[in-house]
Scaffold this active site. Structure first.
Site, PDB file in Angstrom:
ATOM      1  N   HIS A  56     -26.992  21.281 -67.907  1.00 48.28           N
ATOM      2  CA  HIS A  56     -27.947  21.913 -66.920  1.00 48.28           C
ATOM      3  C   HIS A  56     -27.474  21.565 -65.738  1.00 48.28           C
ATOM      4  O   HIS A  56     -26.432  20.980 -65.363  1.00 48.28           O
ATOM      5  CB  HIS A  56     -29.385  20.951 -67.358  1.00 48.28           C
ATOM      6  CG  HIS A  56     -29.501  19.707 -67.095  1.00 48.28           C
ATOM      7  ND1 HIS A  56     -28.711  18.917 -67.840  1.00 48.28           N
ATOM      8  CD2 HIS A  56     -30.146  18.852 -66.382  1.00 48.28           C
ATOM      9  CE1 HIS A  56     -28.919  17.619 -67.769  1.00 48.28           C
ATOM     10  NE2 HIS A  56     -29.711  17.570 -66.793  1.00 48.28           N
ATOM     11  N   HIS A  58     -28.486  19.736 -63.106  1.00 46.70           N
ATOM     12  CA  HIS A  58     -28.915  18.474 -62.196  1.00 46.70           C
ATOM     13  C   HIS A  58     -27.457  17.804 -61.810  1.00 46.70           C
ATOM     14  O   HIS A  58     -26.416  17.723 -62.300  1.00 46.70           O
ATOM     15  CB  HIS A  58     -29.496  17.121 -62.839  1.00 46.70           C
ATOM     16  CG  HIS A  58     -31.181  17.617 -62.969  1.00 46.70           C
ATOM     17  ND1 HIS A  58     -31.880  17.186 -63.852  1.00 46.70           N
ATOM     18  CD2 HIS A  58     -31.801  18.565 -62.102  1.00 46.70           C
ATOM     19  CE1 HIS A  58     -33.213  17.562 -63.702  1.00 46.70           C
ATOM     20  NE2 HIS A  58     -33.150  18.624 -62.802  1.00 46.70           N
ATOM     21  N   ASP A  60     -26.288  15.096 -61.282  1.00 49.94           N
ATOM     22  CA  ASP A  60     -25.630  14.146 -62.118  1.00 49.94           C
ATOM     23  C   ASP A  60     -24.930  14.546 -63.512  1.00 49.94           C
ATOM     24  O   ASP A  60     -24.496  13.589 -64.291  1.00 49.94           O
ATOM     25  CB  ASP A  60     -26.571  12.682 -62.271  1.00 49.94           C
ATOM     26  CG  ASP A  60     -27.636  13.038 -63.164  1.00 49.94           C
ATOM     27  OD1 ASP A  60     -28.327  14.200 -63.242  1.00 49.94           O
ATOM     28  OD2 ASP A  60     -28.275  12.206 -63.748  1.00 49.94           O
ATOM     29  N   HIS A  61     -24.966  15.756 -63.683  1.00 45.20           N
ATOM     30  CA  HIS A  61     -24.082  16.277 -64.794  1.00 45.20           C
ATOM     31  C   HIS A  61     -23.128  17.132 -64.172  1.00 45.20           C
ATOM     32  O   HIS A  61     -22.335  17.693 -65.336  1.00 45.20           O
ATOM     33  CB  HIS A  61     -25.039  16.884 -65.593  1.00 45.20           C
ATOM     34  CG  HIS A  61     -26.003  15.959 -66.328  1.00 45.20           C
ATOM     35  ND1 HIS A  61     -26.037  15.546 -67.609  1.00 45.20           N
ATOM     36  CD2 HIS A  61     -27.121  15.354 -65.847  1.00 45.20           C
ATOM     37  CE1 HIS A  61     -26.738  14.655 -67.766  1.00 45.20           C
ATOM     38  NE2 HIS A  61     -27.625  14.411 -66.937  1.00 45.20           N
ATOM     39  N   HIS A 114     -36.928  19.624 -69.928  1.00 47.90           N
ATOM     40  CA  HIS A 114     -36.577  18.701 -68.647  1.00 47.90           C
ATOM     41  C   HIS A 114     -36.127  19.588 -67.503  1.00 47.90           C
ATOM     42  O   HIS A 114     -36.442  19.373 -66.209  1.00 47.90           O
ATOM     43  CB  HIS A 114     -35.167  17.881 -69.119  1.00 47.90           C
ATOM     44  CG  HIS A 114     -34.574  17.295 -68.140  1.00 47.90           C
ATOM     45  ND1 HIS A 114     -35.018  15.972 -67.523  1.00 47.90           N
ATOM     46  CD2 HIS A 114     -33.323  17.016 -67.432  1.00 47.90           C
ATOM     47  CE1 HIS A 114     -34.452  15.573 -66.622  1.00 47.90           C
ATOM     48  NE2 HIS A 114     -33.294  16.255 -66.663  1.00 47.90           N
ATOM     49  N   ASP A 133     -30.162  15.745 -71.432  1.00 50.02           N
ATOM     50  CA  ASP A 133     -31.352  14.947 -71.089  1.00 50.02           C
ATOM     51  C   ASP A 133     -32.589  15.646 -71.652  1.00 50.02           C
ATOM     52  O   ASP A 133     -33.851  15.730 -71.205  1.00 50.02           O
ATOM     53  CB  ASP A 133     -31.904  15.119 -69.350  1.00 50.02           C
ATOM     54  CG  ASP A 133     -30.660  14.532 -68.798  1.00 50.02           C
ATOM     55  OD1 ASP A 133     -29.996  13.816 -69.526  1.00 50.02           O
ATOM     56  OD2 ASP A 133     -30.828  14.554 -67.622  1.00 50.02           O
ATOM     57  N   HIS A 171     -27.565   9.674 -71.147  1.00 48.02           N
ATOM     58  CA  HIS A 171     -27.862   8.554 -70.163  1.00 48.02           C
ATOM     59  C   HIS A 171     -27.959   7.247 -71.144  1.00 48.02           C
ATOM     60  O   HIS A 171     -28.257   7.375 -72.423  1.00 48.02           O
ATOM     61  CB  HIS A 171     -29.069   8.779 -69.527  1.00 48.02           C
ATOM     62  CG  HIS A 171     -28.890   9.753 -68.376  1.00 48.02           C
ATOM     63  ND1 HIS A 171     -28.715   9.388 -67.071  1.00 48.02           N
ATOM     64  CD2 HIS A 171     -29.237  11.194 -68.334  1.00 48.02           C
ATOM     65  CE1 HIS A 171     -28.718  10.649 -66.258  1.00 48.02           C
ATOM     66  NE2 HIS A 171     -29.109  11.638 -67.036  1.00 48.02           N
TER      67      HIS A 171
END
Length: 255
Positions: A56, A58, A60-61, A114, A133, A171
């Site tokens: 996805h 975001h 932080d990915h 998410h 996530d 995470h």
């Protein structure tokens, strides 16, 4: 032969994953929070990166993708529905599509909730599901974009996979997720035992993911919305599981 799996801690509490096919030499990374730890893991093992799979959009990915590609040219694969906010894709996929890493087929599963456009990658032969996530250890992702019904449907798809599937989530949230889970399912002996194991692992600096789907089915409140004890705990004994899920997610948001 099953693919070799390497779990790579990134940033503060993220995980990336490498999967390697020894016969073909192909190696894929699932999500790229940052390039450094992934490059180090590839160098340590002498592996050549062939694929980057993105779950996805975001930051932080995906933030490490451009830096990783500088030294490790690879095909970038992500959701067609998310292509406008992912790094440039070489291959855009949707639910029902099948990829190949080495000799192994990889199923694409839409797990929106998410985010809308979040996908998971399921390696049936190696019994690996990369859920980022969506389904997480003892929890699920916050609903930033999707609806409770979307996430419930997504988790239902993942819950239907074989129980010995390894859930590779994004995470290190297991300890905090466990504290919340106890508020929903306080008399569950499997949950109590698992939380003890999680606390021990974290005290020793060990990762608590991946986790077996069988563990999640036994202890994760978001997968137990049809259990009478869970329903009673939230005062919804006669409600549909999707409504129970929505209530549990609402409580987690303010926990």
């Amino acid at each position: 032969m099953p693919l070799e799996l390497v779990t790579i801690p990134c940033l503060k509490d993220n995980y990336a994953y490498l999967v390697h096919d020894a016969e073909s030499g192909e190696t894929a990374v699932i999500d790229v929070p940052e390039a450094g730890p992934i490059s180090a893991a590839l160098k340590e093992r002498g592996w050549t990166l062939s694929h980057i799979l993105l779950t996805h959009h975001h930051w932080d990915h995906i933030d490490g993708v451009a830096d990783l590609l500088k030294d490790h040219p690879a095909k970038v694969i992500g959701a067609e529905a998310d292509a406008h906010r992912l790094p440039p894709l070489d291959i855009a996929v949707a639910e029902g599509d099948t990829l190949r890493i080495g000799g192994e087929p990889v199923q694409v599963i839409d797990v929106s909730g998410h985010t809308v456009g979040h996908i998971a990658f399921y390696f049936a032969d190696s019994k690996l599901a990369f859920t980022a996530d969506s389904l997480m250890a003892l929890g699920c992702g916050r609903l930033f974009e999707g609806t409770p019904d979307q996430m419930f449907d997504s988790l239902s798809k993942l819950a239907a996979l074989p129980a010995d599937t390894l859930i590779c989530s994004g995470h290190e949230y297991t300890q905090s997720n466990g504290k919340f889970a106890l508020t929903i399912d306080p008399d569950n002996p499997a949950l109590i035992s698992r939380i003890e194991q999680v606390q021990k692992a974290r005290a020793e600096g060990k990762a608590t993911v991946p986790s077996l789907l069988s563990e999640e089915l036994a202890t994760n409140p978001f997968l137990r919305c049809n259990d009478p004890k869970v329903k009673a705990s939230v005062g919804m004994i006669d409600a549909q599981p999707s409504s129970v899920f929505a209530e549990i997610r609402k409580r987690k948001d303010s926990f």
